[in-house]
Design an enzyme around this catalytic site. Structure first.
Site, PDB file in Angstrom:
ATOM      1  N   ASP A  13       1.903   1.559   1.332  1.00 21.46           N
ATOM      2  CA  ASP A  13       2.782   1.734   0.176  1.00 21.46           C
ATOM      3  C   ASP A  13       3.937   0.730   0.268  1.00 21.46           C
ATOM      4  O   ASP A  13       4.500   0.501   1.345  1.00 21.46           O
ATOM      5  CB  ASP A  13       3.330   3.170   0.150  1.00 21.46           C
ATOM      6  CG  ASP A  13       3.906   3.531  -1.214  1.00 21.46           C
ATOM      7  OD1 ASP A  13       3.298   4.370  -1.912  1.00 21.46           O
ATOM      8  OD2 ASP A  13       4.971   2.970  -1.576  1.00 21.46           O
ATOM      9  N   ILE A  14       4.306   0.148  -0.863  1.00 18.63           N
ATOM     10  CA  ILE A  14       5.356  -0.874  -0.886  1.00 18.63           C
ATOM     11  C   ILE A  14       6.733  -0.267  -0.609  1.00 18.63           C
ATOM     12  O   ILE A  14       7.659  -0.983  -0.219  1.00 18.63           O
ATOM     13  CB  ILE A  14       5.326  -1.617  -2.250  1.00 18.63           C
ATOM     14  CG1 ILE A  14       5.939  -2.994  -2.144  1.00 18.63           C
ATOM     15  CG2 ILE A  14       5.966  -0.782  -3.346  1.00 18.63           C
ATOM     16  CD1 ILE A  14       5.689  -3.880  -3.366  1.00 18.63           C
ATOM     17  N   GLN A  23       3.558  11.316 -10.635  1.00 19.71           N
ATOM     18  CA  GLN A  23       2.604  10.213 -10.684  1.00 19.71           C
ATOM     19  C   GLN A  23       3.161   9.098 -11.556  1.00 19.71           C
ATOM     20  O   GLN A  23       3.572   9.344 -12.701  1.00 19.71           O
ATOM     21  CB  GLN A  23       1.244  10.681 -11.226  1.00 19.71           C
ATOM     22  CG  GLN A  23       0.176   9.596 -11.129  1.00 19.71           C
ATOM     23  CD  GLN A  23      -1.217  10.058 -11.553  1.00 19.71           C
ATOM     24  OE1 GLN A  23      -1.410  11.191 -12.003  1.00 19.71           O
ATOM     25  NE2 GLN A  23      -2.185   9.169 -11.413  1.00 19.71           N
ATOM     26  N   HIS A  29      -4.797   7.898  -6.463  1.00 20.67           N
ATOM     27  CA  HIS A  29      -4.492   7.449  -5.099  1.00 20.67           C
ATOM     28  C   HIS A  29      -4.078   8.644  -4.264  1.00 20.67           C
ATOM     29  O   HIS A  29      -3.318   9.500  -4.718  1.00 20.67           O
ATOM     30  CB  HIS A  29      -3.388   6.390  -5.085  1.00 20.67           C
ATOM     31  CG  HIS A  29      -2.191   6.727  -5.918  1.00 20.67           C
ATOM     32  ND1 HIS A  29      -2.180   6.599  -7.292  1.00 20.67           N
ATOM     33  CD2 HIS A  29      -0.968   7.212  -5.581  1.00 20.67           C
ATOM     34  CE1 HIS A  29      -1.004   6.977  -7.760  1.00 20.67           C
ATOM     35  NE2 HIS A  29      -0.241   7.369  -6.749  1.00 20.67           N
ATOM     36  N   HIS A  52      -1.860   9.668  -1.192  1.00 17.58           N
ATOM     37  CA  HIS A  52      -0.812   9.245  -0.253  1.00 17.58           C
ATOM     38  C   HIS A  52      -1.148   9.866   1.103  1.00 17.58           C
ATOM     39  O   HIS A  52      -1.346  11.088   1.191  1.00 17.58           O
ATOM     40  CB  HIS A  52       0.552   9.802  -0.672  1.00 17.58           C
ATOM     41  CG  HIS A  52       1.099   9.290  -1.961  1.00 17.58           C
ATOM     42  ND1 HIS A  52       2.088   8.317  -2.024  1.00 17.58           N
ATOM     43  CD2 HIS A  52       0.830   9.628  -3.247  1.00 17.58           C
ATOM     44  CE1 HIS A  52       2.397   8.094  -3.291  1.00 17.58           C
ATOM     45  NE2 HIS A  52       1.656   8.873  -4.053  1.00 17.58           N
TER      46      HIS A  52
HETATM   47  P1  5GP Z   1       2.763   7.868  -7.462  1.00 21.30           P
HETATM   48  O1  5GP Z   1       4.239   7.951  -7.797  1.00 21.30           O
HETATM   49  O2  5GP Z   1       1.952   7.417  -8.666  1.00 21.30           O
HETATM   50  O3  5GP Z   1       2.191   9.095  -6.817  1.00 21.30           O
HETATM   51  O4  5GP Z   1       2.622   6.757  -6.335  1.00 21.30           O
HETATM   52  C1  5GP Z   1       2.620   5.393  -6.623  1.00 21.30           C
HETATM   53  C2  5GP Z   1       2.983   4.699  -5.349  1.00 21.30           C
HETATM   54  O5  5GP Z   1       2.645   3.330  -5.492  1.00 21.30           O
HETATM   55  C3  5GP Z   1       4.453   4.761  -4.989  1.00 21.30           C
HETATM   56  O6  5GP Z   1       4.623   5.414  -3.740  1.00 21.30           O
HETATM   57  C4  5GP Z   1       4.902   3.306  -4.975  1.00 21.30           C
HETATM   58  O7  5GP Z   1       5.827   3.019  -3.949  1.00 21.30           O
HETATM   59  C5  5GP Z   1       3.595   2.567  -4.792  1.00 21.30           C
HETATM   60  N1  5GP Z   1       3.570   1.241  -5.364  1.00 21.30           N
HETATM   61  C6  5GP Z   1       4.038   0.889  -6.595  1.00 21.30           C
HETATM   62  N2  5GP Z   1       3.823  -0.420  -6.812  1.00 21.30           N
HETATM   63  C7  5GP Z   1       3.203  -0.900  -5.690  1.00 21.30           C
HETATM   64  C8  5GP Z   1       2.728  -2.192  -5.326  1.00 21.30           C
HETATM   65  O8  5GP Z   1       2.801  -3.182  -6.061  1.00 21.30           O
HETATM   66  N3  5GP Z   1       2.145  -2.314  -4.092  1.00 21.30           N
HETATM   67  C9  5GP Z   1       2.041  -1.233  -3.244  1.00 21.30           C
HETATM   68  N4  5GP Z   1       1.456  -1.474  -2.061  1.00 21.30           N
HETATM   69  N5  5GP Z   1       2.475  -0.014  -3.573  1.00 21.30           N
HETATM   70  C10 5GP Z   1       3.038   0.159  -4.784  1.00 21.30           C
END
Ligand code: 5GP
Ligand code: ZN
Length: 114
Positions: free
Chosen positions: A30-31, A94, A100, A102
């Site tokens: 994760d970034i 999300q 995805h 985590h």
């Molecule tokens: P969500 O909030 O949808 O459950 O998780 C999305 C995740 O993607 C977040 O934890 C965010 O930090 C990660 N993320 C967003 N953009 C990027 C990216 O460009 N590269 C990577 N490796 N992770 C990303």
């Protein structure tokens, strides 16, 4: 999907620190990590969320979970404990609508989560 960030990571158009990959699944860091281990595990195919993936291809969802566990083993957190989270829907946090998992570990994790 051409405008999907995680499809672009699968295709290599957006760089990522990939830690594992199989024919159908990719795992990358994760970034913005929320724990010492914070890896995202995704199917190469685009599905918007965990429920949609379960309905379309339950076997692939199983492969995502198998890889999530292997990430935990590789990172040395399988024995101490780790958490697998599928945020599903904007109200649950999300932000990227390509399913995805985590994988979080390497520190104490509170329950219930916020
Ligand atoms: P969500 O909030 O949808 O459950 O998780 C999305 C995740 O993607 C977040 O934890 C965010 O930090 C990660 N993320 C967003 N953009 C990027 C990216 O460009 N590269 C990577 N490796 N992770 C990303
Ligand atoms: Zn996608």
């Amino acid at each position: 999907m051409t405008d999907c960030l995680f499809c672009k990571i699968v295709s290599g158009d957006v760089p990522a620190k990939i830690v594992r990959e199989t024919g159908r699944v990719v795992a990358f860091r994760d970034i913005n990590p929320q724990a010492p281990t914070h890896v995202l595990v995704i199917p190469r195919d685009h599905h918007p969320n965990a429920g949609a993936l379960a309905a379309a291809d339950a076997g692939l969802l199983g492969e995502v979970m198998t890889e999530a566990h292997q990430v935990a083993v590789d990172e040395g957190v399988a024995d101490s404990g780790y958490r697998v989270v599928f945020n599903t829907g904007s109200g649950a946090g999300q932000t990227v609508f390509h399913v995805h998992a985590h994988v979080l570990g390497g520190r104490g994790l509170n329950w219930p989560p916020g």
